[in-house]
Write an enzyme that holds these catalytic residues in place. Sequence first.
Site, PDB file in Angstrom:
ATOM      1  N   GLU A  79      -6.843   4.485   8.057  1.00  0.00           N
ATOM      2  CA  GLU A  79      -6.710   5.994   7.772  1.00  0.00           C
ATOM      3  C   GLU A  79      -7.941   6.402   7.233  1.00  0.00           C
ATOM      4  OE1 GLU A  79      -2.924   5.383   5.865  1.00  0.00           O
ATOM      5  OE2 GLU A  79      -1.999   4.964   7.599  1.00  0.00           O
TER       6      GLU A  79
ATOM      7  N   SER B 283       3.603  -2.399  10.399  1.00  0.00           N
ATOM      8  CA  SER B 283       5.081  -2.078  10.589  1.00  0.00           C
ATOM      9  C   SER B 283       5.720  -3.610  10.084  1.00  0.00           C
ATOM     10  CB  SER B 283       5.429  -1.749  11.749  1.00  0.00           C
ATOM     11  OG  SER B 283       4.960  -0.463  12.159  1.00  0.00           O
TER      12      SER B 283
ATOM     13  N   LYS C  80       0.033   4.455  -0.170  1.00  0.00           N
ATOM     14  CA  LYS C  80      -0.460   5.361   0.371  1.00  0.00           C
ATOM     15  C   LYS C  80      -0.068   6.634  -0.590  1.00  0.00           C
ATOM     16  CE  LYS C  80      -0.401   3.148   4.801  1.00  0.00           C
ATOM     17  NZ  LYS C  80      -0.057   3.146   6.296  1.00  0.00           N
TER      18      LYS C  80
ATOM     19  N   GLY D  14       2.552   2.192  10.877  1.00  0.00           N
ATOM     20  CA  GLY D  14       3.381   3.368  10.685  1.00  0.00           C
ATOM     21  C   GLY D  14       4.160   3.766  12.047  1.00  0.00           C
TER      22      GLY D  14
ATOM     23  N   ASN E 283       0.802  -1.256   0.045  1.00  0.00           N
ATOM     24  CA  ASN E 283       0.132   0.094   0.094  1.00  0.00           C
ATOM     25  C   ASN E 283       0.939   1.237   0.079  1.00  0.00           C
ATOM     26  OD1 ASN E 283      -1.827   1.992   0.590  1.00  0.00           O
ATOM     27  ND2 ASN E 283      -2.253   1.191   2.582  1.00  0.00           N
TER      28      ASN E 283
ATOM     29  N   GLU F 228      -5.077  -5.297  10.952  1.00  0.00           N
ATOM     30  CA  GLU F 228      -4.094  -4.175  10.899  1.00  0.00           C
ATOM     31  C   GLU F 228      -4.545  -3.482  12.381  1.00  0.00           C
ATOM     32  OE1 GLU F 228      -2.141  -3.000   7.026  1.00  0.00           O
ATOM     33  OE2 GLU F 228      -4.202  -1.862   7.274  1.00  0.00           O
TER      34      GLU F 228
ATOM     35  N   HIS G 110      -9.578   0.915   5.375  1.00  0.00           N
ATOM     36  CA  HIS G 110      -7.876   1.142   5.860  1.00  0.00           C
ATOM     37  C   HIS G 110      -8.344   2.045   7.087  1.00  0.00           C
ATOM     38  CE1 HIS G 110      -3.997   2.425   6.657  1.00  0.00           C
ATOM     39  NE2 HIS G 110      -3.732   1.509   6.133  1.00  0.00           N
TER      40      HIS G 110
HETATM   41  P1  PGA Z   1       2.845   0.323   7.490  1.00  0.00           P
HETATM   42  O1  PGA Z   1       1.388   0.258   7.043  1.00  0.00           O
HETATM   43  O2  PGA Z   1       3.425  -1.015   6.964  1.00  0.00           O
HETATM   44  O3  PGA Z   1       3.678   1.444   7.218  1.00  0.00           O
HETATM   45  O4  PGA Z   1       2.760   0.074   9.313  1.00  0.00           O
HETATM   46  C1  PGA Z   1       0.578  -0.572   6.929  1.00  0.00           C
HETATM   47  C2  PGA Z   1      -0.816  -0.363   6.286  1.00  0.00           C
HETATM   48  O5  PGA Z   1      -1.222   0.762   6.733  1.00  0.00           O
HETATM   49  O6  PGA Z   1      -1.354  -0.845   5.673  1.00  0.00           O
END
Ligand code: PGA
Length: 248
Positions: free
Chosen positions: A96, A211, A11, A172, A9, A166, A94
């Site tokens: 976010e 992460s 983003k 992140g 992803n 997740e 997601h």
């Molecule tokens: P990350 O994000 O690997 O940067 O923690 C994962 C995601 O948001 O799908």
Amino acid sequence: MRRKIVAGNWKMNKDMNGSVGLVQEILQSNKLFGCDVCIAPAFPFLSEISNICESTPIKVIAQNVSEKDEGAYTGEVSLDMLKSVGVDGVIIGHSERRKIYGENDEVLKMKLDNCLKNDVEVFFCIGETLDVREKGKQNEVIENQLSNTLFDLKDVKLDKLVIAYEPVWAIGTGKNASSEQVQEIHHHIRRLLNLRYGKLSESIPIVYGGSLKPNNSKDIFSCPDVDGGLVGGASLNSQAFLDIISSI
Ligand code: PGA
């Protein structure tokens, strides 16, 4: 046997040149992937990246999709539009999108319904916040996230569905969930899928995100109920992404 999947992803990162460069680096590695591989570039580059990935093992997915089919919805992108440029799937729910853009269960349910009916790959993201984890209520929250959306839909086709667990506190942050934590909750999700769909549930992959890095992916992927990963930050580096793919 359930299929294994690693998805990146991207983003809101990389411009046109950066996106094309990244996908070319991944393809140039000429590695034979031992699992399905998907990438999710930003909307403006989906068409170009889909062209580049045509006839390669990489599937291109979108990071979001509108719940509406067409019409006066400024700034939205419909599933038909995505399909018309060769997109194979979408990420739905997601954290976010839920947190920053206020996407609620009602909207997510409509998106799921539309996408599952249209035979595209769906990565449906669920996961608890730190506050919930600290109270030990993660299983309950996960169950609610599924019951209020996916489980409430009738006659859905499950063959293109992927559940992405997740934990919000791991996204992140550089702080991944431990393999024990991941296995425990994936097992819980598998049980819930089984209660809802019976034998049909056995083919639904459950992937982990939060992460994921080359130094923790092997451990997490070795859990019996983990079928792959959804990678954010580390997918922006071709070598790190390829290393995660080959650790499955
Ligand atoms: P990350 O994000 O690997 O940067 O923690 C994962 C995601 O948001 O799908």
